[in-house]
Enzyme design. Structure first.
Site, PDB file in Angstrom:
ATOM      1  N   ASP A 407       0.853  -1.200   0.000  1.00 36.73           N
ATOM      2  CA  ASP A 407       0.000   0.000   0.000  1.00 36.73           C
ATOM      3  C   ASP A 407       0.885   1.245   0.000  1.00 36.73           C
ATOM      4  O   ASP A 407       2.107   1.155   0.207  1.00 36.73           O
ATOM      5  CB  ASP A 407      -0.879  -0.056   1.264  1.00 36.73           C
ATOM      6  CG  ASP A 407      -1.932   1.041   1.317  1.00 36.73           C
ATOM      7  OD1 ASP A 407      -2.299   1.596   0.269  1.00 36.73           O
ATOM      8  OD2 ASP A 407      -2.401   1.330   2.445  1.00 36.73           O
ATOM      9  N   GLU A 410       2.730   5.045  -3.917  1.00 37.40           N
ATOM     10  CA  GLU A 410       2.723   5.984  -5.076  1.00 37.40           C
ATOM     11  C   GLU A 410       4.047   6.726  -5.195  1.00 37.40           C
ATOM     12  O   GLU A 410       4.434   7.035  -6.336  1.00 37.40           O
ATOM     13  CB  GLU A 410       1.547   6.944  -4.940  1.00 37.40           C
ATOM     14  CG  GLU A 410       0.186   6.283  -5.098  1.00 37.40           C
ATOM     15  CD  GLU A 410      -0.191   5.359  -3.953  1.00 37.40           C
ATOM     16  OE1 GLU A 410       0.217   5.658  -2.807  1.00 37.40           O
ATOM     17  OE2 GLU A 410      -0.835   4.332  -4.186  1.00 37.40           O
ATOM     18  N   ASP A 481      -8.865   3.247  -2.680  1.00 35.10           N
ATOM     19  CA  ASP A 481      -9.925   3.662  -1.763  1.00 35.10           C
ATOM     20  C   ASP A 481     -11.176   4.157  -2.466  1.00 35.10           C
ATOM     21  O   ASP A 481     -11.401   5.355  -2.605  1.00 35.10           O
ATOM     22  CB  ASP A 481      -9.390   4.740  -0.822  1.00 35.10           C
ATOM     23  CG  ASP A 481      -8.247   4.218   0.027  1.00 35.10           C
ATOM     24  OD1 ASP A 481      -8.064   2.980   0.077  1.00 35.10           O
ATOM     25  OD2 ASP A 481      -7.542   5.034   0.637  1.00 35.10           O
TER      26      ASP A 481
HETATM   27  O1  MIG Z   1      -4.052   6.062   4.510  1.00 39.52           O
HETATM   28  O2  MIG Z   1      -3.665   0.946   5.754  1.00 39.52           O
HETATM   29  O3  MIG Z   1      -5.874   1.985   0.273  1.00 39.52           O
HETATM   30  O4  MIG Z   1      -6.831  -0.213   1.709  1.00 39.52           O
HETATM   31  O5  MIG Z   1      -6.912   0.017   4.500  1.00 39.52           O
HETATM   32  C1  MIG Z   1      -4.786   4.890   4.429  1.00 39.52           C
HETATM   33  C2  MIG Z   1      -4.874   1.624   5.813  1.00 39.52           C
HETATM   34  C3  MIG Z   1      -3.839   3.748   4.214  1.00 39.52           C
HETATM   35  C4  MIG Z   1      -4.982   2.914   2.276  1.00 39.52           C
HETATM   36  C5  MIG Z   1      -5.400   1.680   1.557  1.00 39.52           C
HETATM   37  C6  MIG Z   1      -6.441   0.960   2.367  1.00 39.52           C
HETATM   38  C7  MIG Z   1      -5.894   0.633   3.730  1.00 39.52           C
HETATM   39  C8  MIG Z   1      -5.435   1.911   4.434  1.00 39.52           C
HETATM   40  N1  MIG Z   1      -4.462   2.601   3.609  1.00 39.52           N
END
Ligand code: MIG
Length: 768
Positions: A407, A410, A481
């Site tokens: 996650d 980017e 998200d």
């Molecule tokens: O700023 O780890 O897209 O699936 O549950 C949020 C927490 C960070 C973004 C991800 C989401 C995940 C969440 N993350």
């Protein structure tokens, strides 16, 4: 009139002597690389290995232009550098636009533009910012559809919109006004007067597509820097374009079979062993098949990656994971790139000592904030950093996790965006964030893949949010998200289909919606609409209303269960489609236009999709709707639920009460029909069933151990099944995997034919 430039030829590369040299390289008859060196060093991240095949072509001087001709394409190049491409029959595919751009007058002067931008809005219509940038402008025909570009949140046909390639984590609800999301996949597929082509722009710098928004007469690609570096893709159909594109950038490898099962997730579960335990118990108690539970950031010790908070897990994480595994549930933990700045934390310490993190231009460690607070960012462009990360993965594989979810890559940052000039490496050469941003998630996923493969020896299961073209070789993706809103159950169809056209076959959305509170009806329609998305995961944000299948009681629970069970029936079909995809690049979940690009109706369908060639899905994606119009494409169709038959090329009204997903199977189709199981086992199936829809059918089925790479050494079985006039013939066409099915059942309209395996002859004989 200017004279044609001279040219030199070296192998399959022809270099034209313009002020800036232009190179055309013939990779195959259908793939031509267009390259102009603008001083940017480095190699592609999307393409690995030499893709050039010995290919015949000619270059001829036509007086006012050159023609470079292969068996599939002709490139015309004139003295002004206009580059046009026709197919072998002479149909124009790509035509350089001969005019100037006509900027949209939005009635905003420079002063107001600055004010509006300072407030955080952007005035769209990106132009080239400085002389490092360039643009490529192509003429648009009145009959021309444009597809692709990865995860952009719009409709299937992207004509009339503009998009940016700059991997971004933007918390608002993704709508068609968004020009960018988490992934940059700059491949465009077009149908010009019904003739297919593709253009892949392999430049990781920030880039922009205007697809006929600024003007109905042209579309353009622009990049802020980098070389002019793109590929013209030809082929007889959109399918051939996808096959050629994935030949170039790679294909989704065969997944482990269990990854096609249902997965349950929620940000917050992993904060306590008890909570995860309860989820597993509820799944079992409610007879809900499931193969994995995802562990979001809460399991870590203070959001330190590659740590586990033992205090939250009285049994110890290894024991607990093993215990879940015995119940058929695997664990997928999340890993973010940001490494907490903490001198007493080994991952951070090792990274600092070895210079593995990105640095400010002054040479100091660059720090921004993410979940753990101040954090450093691994320099994933460097091979040594990827190796180090792959080695860190061992912490998790030793505990027995089944895959890793990447996650925030980017990379996202909380304390403002990372400045363009932060020093990131391009392999071992110092480069900038500006150059390496869009390939950051790609390189992280690649490192994660390498770690899992080395330590588990299985087909790695990686899920990544950020990606670049080619990331499909290492990782599956989800769309980030989304929110629990009807527009997002609508969006999943064109968005996942578009990812499929862009080389990403293993894709999914957060079922039920991540942000905001779902409703029972929305959750129900979501599990129906997403039924065939390869990644099949319900996930929600902390603080939102719970959306596990049981929380709303009946009828939600029963309907949800019915669809989970149906999904497991289709797992062998999905697995077969993935086995084919490794050869063709064609995604299991696909838009109608991919199967037949010559039917104009198929070119604009955003609320139906197909699974392979023969299954048509027409979900309800509007609140309150209980009937819907379904376009049936060519062929004859059978309603999955009541066997009613329909001719194709017509619109029908399908009944769709809440519990019903309109589903159609092409007449005279055989489909594998998986066993009713709660978890996908790593043990070989001893029986396989096939179901006939219609009067006759042919099917090729693939079987292997579903887990590792032995299939690459021939350990797989191929079955050819023919049903004709009530006669059933099963042939084992390839026998490399010892555990051939002992029994094969074929369900015909009125009876079930059972065949048994005869080891001596390696044949299947009908039992009477
Ligand atoms: O700023 O780890 O897209 O699936 O549950 C949020 C927490 C960070 C973004 C991800 C989401 C995940 C969440 N993350």
């Amino acid at each position: 009139m200017t004279n044609l430039p001279t040219y030199t030829q070296s192998g399959q590369t022809v270099t034209f002597d313009f002020a800036t040299n232009l190179q055309l390289t013939v990779l195959t008859a259908s793939i031509i690389h267009v390259f102009s060196d603008r001083g940017e060093p480095g190699a592609s991240y999307a393409i690995e290995g030499d893709k050039q095949q010995p290919t015949a072509f000619t270059v001829t001087n036509q007086g006012d232009h050159y023609d470079l001709t292969t068996a599939a394409l002709t490139v015309h190049l004139d003295a002004a550098g206009h580059l046009d491409v026709d197919d072998a029959a002479g149909h124009p595919l790509i035509t350089a636009y001969r005019g100037d751009r006509q900027l949209i007058d939005k009635g905003v002067d420079k002063v107001h533009q600055r004010l509006v931008e300072a407030e955080g809005h952007s005035i769209s219509g990106a132009t080239v910012e400085d002389d490092r940038g360039y643009q490529v402008i192509e003429a648009l025909a009145s009959d021309e559809q444009l597809y692709g570009l990865g995860d952009k949140p719009g409709y299937l046909n992207k004509r009339g919109y503009e998009y940016d390639n700059w991997n971004s984590d933007i918390p608002d609800a993704h709508l068609e006004t968004f020009t960018k999301l988490y992934k940059s996949i700059p491949v465009l597929l077009g149908l010009k007067n019904g003739h297919p082509y593709g253009l892949f722009f392999d430049n990781p710098y920030r880039s922009h597509f205007d697809l006929g928004k600024e003007s109905a007469h042209y579309y353009f690609y622009s990049a802020v820097a980098g070389n002019l570096d793109y590929y013209v893709l030809g082929g007889a159909s959109l399918k051939a374009i996808v096959t050629n594109y994935t030949y170039l950038t790679g294909r989704t490898p065969l997944p482990q079979k269990w990854t096609l099962g249902y997965q349950q997730s929620r940000w917050g579960y992993s904060a306590s062993q008890r909570e995860v335990q309860e989820v597993a118990d509820e799944l079992e108690k409610n007879d809900l098949p499931c193969d994995a539970i995802h562990f979001d950031v809460d399991y870590m010790r203070g959001y330190r990656v590659f740590t586990w908070d033992q205090q939250k897990y009285p049994s110890g994480p290894g024991q607990f994971i093993a215990q879940l595994k015995r119940r058929g549930i695997r664990v997928i933990p999340i890993i973010d790139p940001g490494v907490k700045q903490d001198p007493n934390y080994a991952v951070y310490e090792t990274g600092v000592k070895n210079g593995y993190f990105v640095k400010s231009p002054d040479g100091k460690l660059y720090i921004n904030q993410v979940w753990p607070g101040n954090a450093a960012f691994p320099d994933f462009g460097r091979p040594a950093v990827r190796d180090w990360w792959a080695h860190n993965v061992k912490f998790l594989t030793d505990l027995g996790v089944a895959g890793i979810w990447n996650d925030m890559n980017e990379p996202a940052s909380f304390k403002g965006p990372i400045p363009d000039d932060v020093v990131f490496s391009d392999q071992d050469r110092p480069a900038t964030h500006q150059k390496m941003h869009n390939v950051y998630g790609h390189n992280m996923a690649r490192a994660t893949y390498a770690g899992l493969k080395a330590q588990q020896g299985k087909r790695p299961f990686v899920i990544t949010r950020a990606a670049y073209a080619g990331t499909q070789k290492y990782s599956t993706v989800w769309t980030g998200d989304n929110q629990s809103i009807w527009p997002h159950v609508q969006l999943l169809i064109p968005q996942l289909c578009t990812l499929g056209l862009s080389g990403f076959s293993f894709v999914g959305t957060d079922i039920g919606g991540f942000g905001a509170d779902t409703t029972p009806e929305l959750l129900t329609r979501w599990i129906e609409a997403g039924l065939f998305s390869p990644l099949f995961r319900n996930h929600a944000a902390m603080g939102t209303r719970h959306q596990e299948p049981w929380v709303f009681g009946e009828p939600t629970l029963s309907i949800y269960r019915k669809y989970l069970k149906l999904r497991y029936r289709f797992v062998p079909y999905l697995y077969d489609l993935f086995a084919q995809e490794t050869q063709t690049g064609l995604p299991p979940m696909r838009p109608l236009v991919l199967n037949d690009d010559q039917d104009p109706r198929n070119r604009e369908i955003n609320d139906e999709y197909m699974v392979g060639e023969t299954v048509l899905v027409a979900p309800v994606v509007q609140q309150g709707q209980t009937k819907r119009l379904v376009y049936l494409p060519r062929g004859e169709w059978i309603d999955f639920w009541n066997n009613r038959e329909y001719a194709g090329h017509q619109d029908i009204v399908a009944d769709a009460p809440l519990a019903k997903l309109p589903l159609f199977v092409q007449k005279n189709t055989l489909l594998p029909w998986g066993p009713a199981v709660s978890h996908i086992s790593d043990q070989p199936d001893t029986t396989m069933t096939f179901r006939l829809f219609g009067d006759h059918g042919i099917y090729d089925h693939y079987q292997d151990n579903g887990t590792d790479f032995k299939y690459q050494a021939g350990e797989w079985n191929g079955y050819h099944i023919v049903v004709d006039h009530d006669q059933v013939i099963v042939t084992l066409t390839h026998h490399g995997y010892a555990a051939a099915y002992a029994t094969i059942r074929v369900a015909l309209a009125d009876r079930v034919v059972t065949l048994t395996y005869q080891p001596a002859t390696q044949t299947y004989v009908e039992q009477v």
